[in-house]
Scaffold this motif. Structure first.
Motif, PDB file in Angstrom:
ATOM      1  N   VAL A   1       0.783  -1.226  -0.001  1.00 27.87           N
ATOM      2  CA  VAL A   1       0.004   0.060   0.068  1.00 27.87           C
ATOM      3  C   VAL A   1       0.765   1.208   0.076  1.00 27.87           C
ATOM      4  O   VAL A   1       0.329   2.305   0.184  1.00 27.87           O
ATOM      5  CB  VAL A   1      -0.989  -0.095   1.260  1.00 27.87           C
ATOM      6  CG1 VAL A   1      -1.927  -1.278   1.198  1.00 27.87           C
ATOM      7  CG2 VAL A   1      -0.139   0.141   2.615  1.00 27.87           C
ATOM      8  N   ASN A   2       2.169   1.122  -0.397  1.00 23.32           N
ATOM      9  CA  ASN A   2       2.911   2.349  -0.390  1.00 23.32           C
ATOM     10  C   ASN A   2       3.053   3.129   1.064  1.00 23.32           C
ATOM     11  O   ASN A   2       2.946   4.317   0.783  1.00 23.32           O
ATOM     12  CB  ASN A   2       2.799   3.064  -1.438  1.00 23.32           C
ATOM     13  CG  ASN A   2       3.389   2.640  -2.742  1.00 23.32           C
ATOM     14  OD1 ASN A   2       4.537   2.099  -2.769  1.00 23.32           O
ATOM     15  ND2 ASN A   2       2.638   2.802  -3.897  1.00 23.32           N
ATOM     16  N   CYS A   3       3.181   2.407   1.945  1.00 24.01           N
ATOM     17  CA  CYS A   3       3.256   2.989   3.272  1.00 24.01           C
ATOM     18  C   CYS A   3       4.509   3.856   3.558  1.00 24.01           C
ATOM     19  O   CYS A   3       5.547   3.347   3.022  1.00 24.01           O
ATOM     20  CB  CYS A   3       2.986   1.936   4.271  1.00 24.01           C
ATOM     21  SG  CYS A   3       3.166   2.743   6.206  1.00 24.01           S
TER      22      CYS A   3
END
Lengths: 824, 73
Positions: free
Chosen positions: A441-443
């Motif tokens: 989730v591209n944290c």
């Protein structure tokens, strides 16, 4: 109408069993405010309006033990609507002693005569009607174990709450009653009628806590004292003894009418067991065997498997479901290890014959190992080289020697490391799953680090020890409820009381060698509050398994792998416990009223599975709940300070050497200079050791070697460490880390068990100061004797050592005898 | 006349008096060791202390130094 029933009774009377069957799973376990005594309450099954308060098991309402003070404060101040007094039918006389006091409180009392099945089996008879009539309260026969009449007893108590107040039939002798009448008139006439008698008796007994509470004027007290002394003179005894004697005389007089005992014939089963278990010659060997089993299962085998599974599996990389694929993976990993040894041996041989191996070593770590190996093989000297690889077993004995040439080196060096996920049913650990998700989730990197290294690591620290703890709690619950725990105290008392610990203090220390967290939690089984606190403070001095990597690192890197270091570490830990016990016992905090070791040795009996499981769950859960928060917050704090800091003029995520923690480490490093390791890296390592002791090794790896990962004993950085430490400073560092405050998980356990902020900080403070002083003395004396260095530090060390020896051998100023002689 | 400390294992004695004062004395009495009660000395712990006695139908462990406070007939 909401009703509260207090459950009161002697220890070993079946109170826990009764409480469990009355409340089922609907119970709340905690501690009484500010003390180490356990508090349990619950709602009566099927009756939401009735709550049951389980009081600690007590023999009396005197002010001599914490349990008694807690119980009577509750009964007197909170005034429950009714008291359900459970008494052991097989041991009426002593159990009724408490009853004679309970009925004086002015609270309705229902007698639940327990173990009625055993009484009948022995052929004895108890006349309940006579008992009720004599004591002035209702009574009912129950069997808590079999569930007979259990709910009826509770309902009877709930109904009696609204009924008439009890009317104690017991009258003391004439002169005592005379004095009591005076006291009632002079000091307690303002209290409700039904409470006057109990207070009057307590004032008569010169109960300081009650006199203080009622704020009786000195004049009145003087007036009363004259009555008391007259009474004492007449009876030629002190008031407390007069009251106690007369209560027992009264019990003796009524018991004849209430109970018919068959003449005792053969030895009971319990007696037969006891003949063997506490036999003069067999007791110690049996004790050793029992302890070995507890240790073997809960620490070395099942316990380790559980902890490894929780820490390295669930909160680590992952684990094989039900062990499927484990053995295949281990086989493959073993084969891989052999290949690695072969490759290393060949490279070392190459080094020795003057071939430059730096290129190939780097190449093997890079993206393209094949070409690096090919280039290496192309070196003419390599082709003719032959090396011997020694495969060793666990004890370091060589079991196989494999000859390696250039071709087999290539195979060995390029052998793929097996991935556990490819074998059997692999369940990835929580961090791996989360990391995958967060990356997907591209944290943001900092948030990912917070979640993984902060929160998950923190939760892992809380939960990682729980499986092992639960296993230990099963043992403890079994030993306690079968009756053997009391025998442990009986057998070990002679040794342990010498340094202020209870005989039961042996178990926490033993378990502490595996993990201090369950060790501290095991202190629950100790009755005396002071013994319990002493045990909580000292248990973590013994090296736990997480401290072993530190020992291995220091031993391997600086002390030349000396075999004496590990045994010495255990000796130092044990000596620290003994010395602390002796010294603390002489301080104000632990002296004074010594809890008398007059202990009941209950009958042996088979505990129920349900009791054991509920005890296990209670203790485990209360650890998670009460210790969890502090562990989590502390872990997140250290994560934050070690991963954030100022670099290149801005604040953000940095390497540990630029972190806030490094700043803190530099700031406090001077504190450790007198110990010989005033280097900020060592200070930082000691701090990260608070998360988990084995972190010290990892931190050294990062700070000294710039290595993201090191093996358990940190072999990679041994040579680098050897430069920064001398033998002496390394030993001082080791001793400090062995003795100082334990990891956060253990601190959480200390906090939970002490249940008192002051005592918690005292424990942590004592551990740190003690560790500091011992390390300081070792370093300064070492410097003096090896280098002849004499300075301010040496003088301080002499003073500390002198003070220490003085405290150790000082006569106990308030020896127990003297204290009792003056009636303190 | 002697104290509970000196009673031989296996003997039953009657309590004559309890000396001393304070917590230990009171606890001994609360556990049932009162004047006139019968005490049976069951055994001595493997390390020589404490002792185990039977009082009022149950087993009690008492340290020798505390047992010394109990005078027996």
């Amino acid at each position: 109408m909401a009703v509260t029933i207090a459950l009161a009774g002697n220890p070993n009377s079946g109170k826990t069993t009764l409480f469990n069957s009355l409340t089922g799973s609907n119970q709340f376990v905690g501690n009484w405010p500010g003390v180490t005594v356990e508090k349990k309450e619950g709602k009566l099954k099927g009756r939401k309006d009735v709550s049951v308060m389980d009081l600690p098991g007590i023999y009396s309402l005197s002010p001599y033990t914490l349990e008694e003070v807690v119980s009577r404060n509750y009964l007197v101040d909170e005034r429950p609507d009714a008291i359900l007094n459970i008494i052991d039918g097989t041991n009426l006389e002593r159990n009724l002693y408490l009853t004679t006091q309970l009925v004086e409180l002015g609270i309705p009392v229902v007698l639940a005569v327990n173990m009625i099945d055993v009484v009948e089996k022995q052929g004895d008879k108890i006349n309940l009607d006579a008992l009720s009539r004599e004591l002035g309260c209702k009574s009912i026969e129950i069997s808590a174990l079999k569930g007979t009449n259990v709910m009826e007893a509770a309902n009877l108590a709930a109904e009696s709450a609204s009924g008439s107040k009890p009317n104690p039939k017991h009258k003391f002798s004439g002169s005592v009653e005379h004095a009591l009448a005076h006291i009632e008139e002079a000091a307690v006439h303002s209290l409700p009628d039904e409470q006057q008698r109990w207070y009057a008796i307590k004032i008569f007994e010169r109960d300081e806590k009650i006199i203080e509470k009622l704020k009786i004027s000195p004049d009145t007290l003087k007036h009363i004292e004259a009555d008391i002394q007259a009474c004492e003179k007449e009876m030629d005894d002190d008031v407390e003894s007069i009251v106690t004697s007369q209560r027992y005389q009264y019990i003796d007089s009524i018991i004849k009418d209430c109970s018919k005992k068959k003449k005792k014939g053969d030895l009971s089963t319990s007696d037969k067991i006891d003949r063997v278990v506490t036999n003069r010659w067999l007791a110690l060997p049996i004790f050793a065997i029992v302890m070995f089993i507890v240790y073997y299962v809960s620490v070395t085998t099942v316990g380790t498997i559980a902890t490894d599974w929780a820490n390295d599996g669930v909160f680590g990389d992952g684990w094989h479901l039900l062990g499927i694929g484990s053995s295949q993976y281990e086989e493959a990993a073993g084969e891989f290890e052999v290949e690695a040894i072969k490759a290393d041996a060949f490279l070392e041989a190459a080094d020795e014959s003057g071939i430059d191996t730096s290129a190939v070593r780097e190449g093997l770590e890079s993206e393209d190992p094949d070409s690096a190996v090919a280039e290496f093989q192309a070196i003419p000297e390599v082709a003719g080289l032959l090396a011997d690889a020694y495969i060793t077993d666990e004890d370091g004995e060589t079991v196989e020697t494999i000859s390696v040439n250039a071709a087999s080196f290539a195979d060995a060096a390029l052998a793929p490391e097996p991935d556990p996920a490819e074998y059997g049913v692999w369940v990835p650990g929580v961090p791996i799953l989360l990391e995958g998700f967060l990356t997907a989730v591209n944290c943001a990197e900092w948030l990912q680090s917070l979640i993984l290294d902060g929160i998950v690591a923190g939760v892992g620290a809380v939960l990682g020890f729980v499986p092992q703890m639960l296993i230990l709690f099963i043992f403890l619950a079994f030993l306690e409820s079968c009756g053997y725990m009391a025998r442990i105290a009986f057998i070990m008392d002679r040794i342990f009381r010498k340094f202020g610990l209870s005989g039961k203090g042996f178990i926490p220390i033993l378990i502490g060698t595996g993990c201090g967290v369950p060790g501290i939690m095991a202190s629950r089984t100790i009755e005396s509050d002071k013994d319990r606190k002493m045990t909580i403070i000292t248990t973590t001095f013994i090296p736990c398994s997480a401290k072993l990597p530190i020992i291995a690192l220091i031993t391997g890197a600086i002390l030349g792998g000396a075999a004496w270091v590990a045994p010495l570490s255990y000796f130092i830990g044990f000596a620290a416990i003994v010395c602390s016990g002796i010294i603390l016992k002489k301080t104000k905090l632990f002296s004074g009223d010594v809890a008398p070791f007059v202990m009941e040795l209950p009958n042996y009996h088979m505990p129920t599975v349900r009791n054991i499981l509920s005890s296990m769950w209670e203790r485990g859960w209360s650890f998670i709940k009460k210790a969890g928060t502090i562990i989590l917050l502390a872990t997140i704090f250290v994560w934050f300070t070690s991963s954030f800091g100022w670099a290149d003029g801005s604040f953000g995520m940095v390497d540990m050497s630029d972190s806030i923690l490094a700043v803190i480490g530099s700031g406090i490093a001077w504190i450790f200079s007198p110990l010989g390791w005033g280097d900020w890296k060592a200070a930082v390592a000691a701090i990260t050791g608070l998360i988990a002791k084995e972190n010290v090794v990892g931190t050294f790896g990062i700070l000294y070697g710039n290595l993201a990962e090191v093996s358990e004993d940190g072999a990679e950085i041994w040579s680098l460490l050897a430069v920064s430490f001398t033998t002496l400073s390394a030993f001082s560092f080791l001793v400090f880390n062995l003795l100082c405050a334990p990891c956060f998980a253990a601190m959480g356990a200390i906090k939970r068990e002490m249940n008192n902020t002051g005592w918690f900080w005292f424990a942590i403070g004592y551990q740190c100061v003690f560790a500091y002083l011992v390390a300081l003395v070792i370093y300064q004396f070492g410097m003096l004797f090896t280098q002849g260095a004499f300075g301010f530090g040496t003088v301080v060390a002499f003073l500390i050592a002198a003070g220490f020896i003085f405290m150790l051998f000082k006569k106990d100023s308030k020896s127990s005898k003297a204290a009792f002689a003056t009636g303190q | 006349m002697g104290t509970l400390k000196t009673v031989k294992t296996g003997d039953t004695v009657k309590v004559a008096k309890i000396n001393g004062a304070g917590a230990v004395k009171h606890r001994l009495m609360e556990m049932g060791i009162t004047k006139g009660s019968e005490v049976y000395v069951r055994k001595v712990a493997p390390l020589g202390d404490p002792i185990e006695v039977t009082i009022r139908g149950y087993e009690l462990s008492v340290r020798k130094e505390d047992a010394e406070m109990v005078e027996v007939e």
